[in-house]
Design an enzyme around this catalytic site. Sequence first.
Site, PDB file in Angstrom:
ATOM      1  CG  ASP A 102      -2.348   0.445   1.005  1.00  0.00           C
ATOM      2  OD1 ASP A 102      -2.141   1.476  -0.010  1.00  0.00           O
ATOM      3  OD2 ASP A 102      -2.668  -0.157   1.657  1.00  0.00           O
ATOM      4  CG  ASP A 210      -4.442   6.080   0.531  1.00  0.00           C
ATOM      5  OD1 ASP A 210      -5.346   4.935   0.554  1.00  0.00           O
ATOM      6  OD2 ASP A 210      -4.361   6.840   1.348  1.00  0.00           O
ATOM      7  CD  GLU A 269      -8.833   4.768  -1.881  1.00  0.00           C
ATOM      8  OE1 GLU A 269      -9.414   4.580  -1.124  1.00  0.00           O
ATOM      9  OE2 GLU A 269      -7.390   5.255  -1.524  1.00  0.00           O
ATOM     10  CG  HIS A 342      -8.638  -0.754   3.854  1.00  0.00           C
ATOM     11  ND1 HIS A 342      -8.893  -1.331   3.093  1.00  0.00           N
ATOM     12  CD2 HIS A 342      -9.047   0.348   4.714  1.00  0.00           C
ATOM     13  CE1 HIS A 342      -8.073   0.410   2.366  1.00  0.00           C
ATOM     14  NE2 HIS A 342      -8.208   0.869   3.325  1.00  0.00           N
ATOM     15  CG  ASP A 343     -11.286   2.927   3.391  1.00  0.00           C
ATOM     16  OD1 ASP A 343     -11.314   2.129   4.820  1.00  0.00           O
ATOM     17  OD2 ASP A 343     -10.877   3.336   2.037  1.00  0.00           O
TER      18      ASP A 343
END
Length: 569
Positions: A102, A210, A269, A342-343
């Site tokens: 990440d 991210d 993302e 995870h969100d």
Amino acid sequence: MTDLSNAPWWTSAVVYQVYPRSFADSTGDGIGDLVGVTAHLDHLERLGVDVVWLSPVYLSPQADNGYDISDYQAVDPAFGTLADFDRLLAETHARGMKLVMDLVVNHSSDEHPWFVESRSSKDNPKRDWYWWRPAREPFAAGEPGAEPTNWESFFSGPAWTLDEATGEYYLHLFDRKQPDLNWENAEVRAAVHEMMRWWLDRGVDGFRMDVINLISKDPALPDGATTGTGGLGNGFPHYATGPRVHEFIQEMRREVFDGREGSFLTVGEMPGVTWEDARLFTDPARAELDMVFQFEHVSLDHGPGGKFDPKPLDLRDLKASLGRWQTALADTGWNSLYWNNHDQPRVVSRFGDDGQWWRESATALATVLHLHRGTPYVYQGEELGMTNAPFASVDDLRDVESLNHYRASVEAGQDPAEVMRALRAMGRDNARTPMQWDGGVNAGFGGGTPWLAVNPNHEWLNAAAQYDDPKSVFQHYRALIELRHTLPVVAVGDFTMLLADHPHVYAYERSLGGTRLLVVANLHGTEQTCEVDPEWSAADVVLTNAEQGKIEAGRVALRPWEAFVLRLT
């Protein structure tokens, strides 16, 4: 791109996201760690995935569970050591899988040495590595409304925090402990590139980036349209997919990846990204990214008040959205496919039925997603059909976004019970309850008290119970992944949406050369019927989550949450 022999490797790959804090705890401190991940790689090998995406394990004060990084080249002691990481990487490679890190470089932690220097004085050489601005005129610093812009943070409240020592404000689109890096500064970009090369030299196989489309802000930092929340405004149009974002990502590609031996994966993302943007970001000729994460389909059940104002999903909206992205990226670029991360709340609770039709809806939703054109992403526990958690009160929550939302909403006069109802449906903690390995203590997560409570349904919903059950959710995911590996039509075939106006049935065709697939799924808790081309009545059944589906003279009868895949050659 309809020839698998010339297609990039990731067109037939499946990625598995590990959220290390919640995956497996090897030390008994209640927090998952790298040794725990390594100990369960056999699970991922058995599932058949090709790539492991590891959520952040860097040194961090953990204000946002590791998405606030204080050292990009160190492992946080909560997760282990660099030696533990190297062993995980080696063991992953030994099983024929890749490992993707990440990359969180829109912002750092306020405890990162770069920011510590930047805030130390107005004339520090790193002052311009972050976004600093004086109070807006005619206000004095610290007065209500003195923030340089009216932007609202993603995590509630203003996106600016006053630094008392220098009397200026710094920008943070997320938590106040996550100051935004200033990508206009070439030194910032060079430092990020150097750090990325360091990880690639170590052996990692790429990056999930991210909120990477937020790195280019409009340098004028204009106010946003007011949102009605305490006079705050929506700055999104001024910092999302900004004026230099393509330039920055092309530069990253040149500086980090060009000329490097190996096969890598880059996925960005991108909140608010449109398909028009995505075609540019993922066009191979532009040398930017392999694919992006878009959010259109996971915003369809948001009401007028946003994600914490949920409304029922209309399946026709979902088909229109996913179908639009399939069409838009058919000839240029590439799709990523996901329900969970995870969100996001657990898909079987969100778009499925986690009660009576738990297994059927989990497998139907998986079937629909995985056989689209694009690279599927499986979030830990999704392959088991893990569900949202029964959080009793705000005291059960840990996520900074949820806690801030609860506090702000209750202070604004909302009913606490209603706020909790929305958080139970949509809060990020749903995705972060510990992985359910078995029916024992703490679901086999580890010996200590987990940082977030284990879902009570682990007693029956767990990996150990599913491995040898041919009808389990796990085995269905295995079969879907195997189809992508073995049938070129799944990886690179054309996509045609069918029955776009049917309110409960999701159906589409994939075709490549002389091979055609039909995917049909009833995404509803009542029996449904639909019509398809009569030639499918003679097709072979490739996969089903029920008994063999019935097609007679083109008429399909579907039990609740029934899904099947047919093939014609």
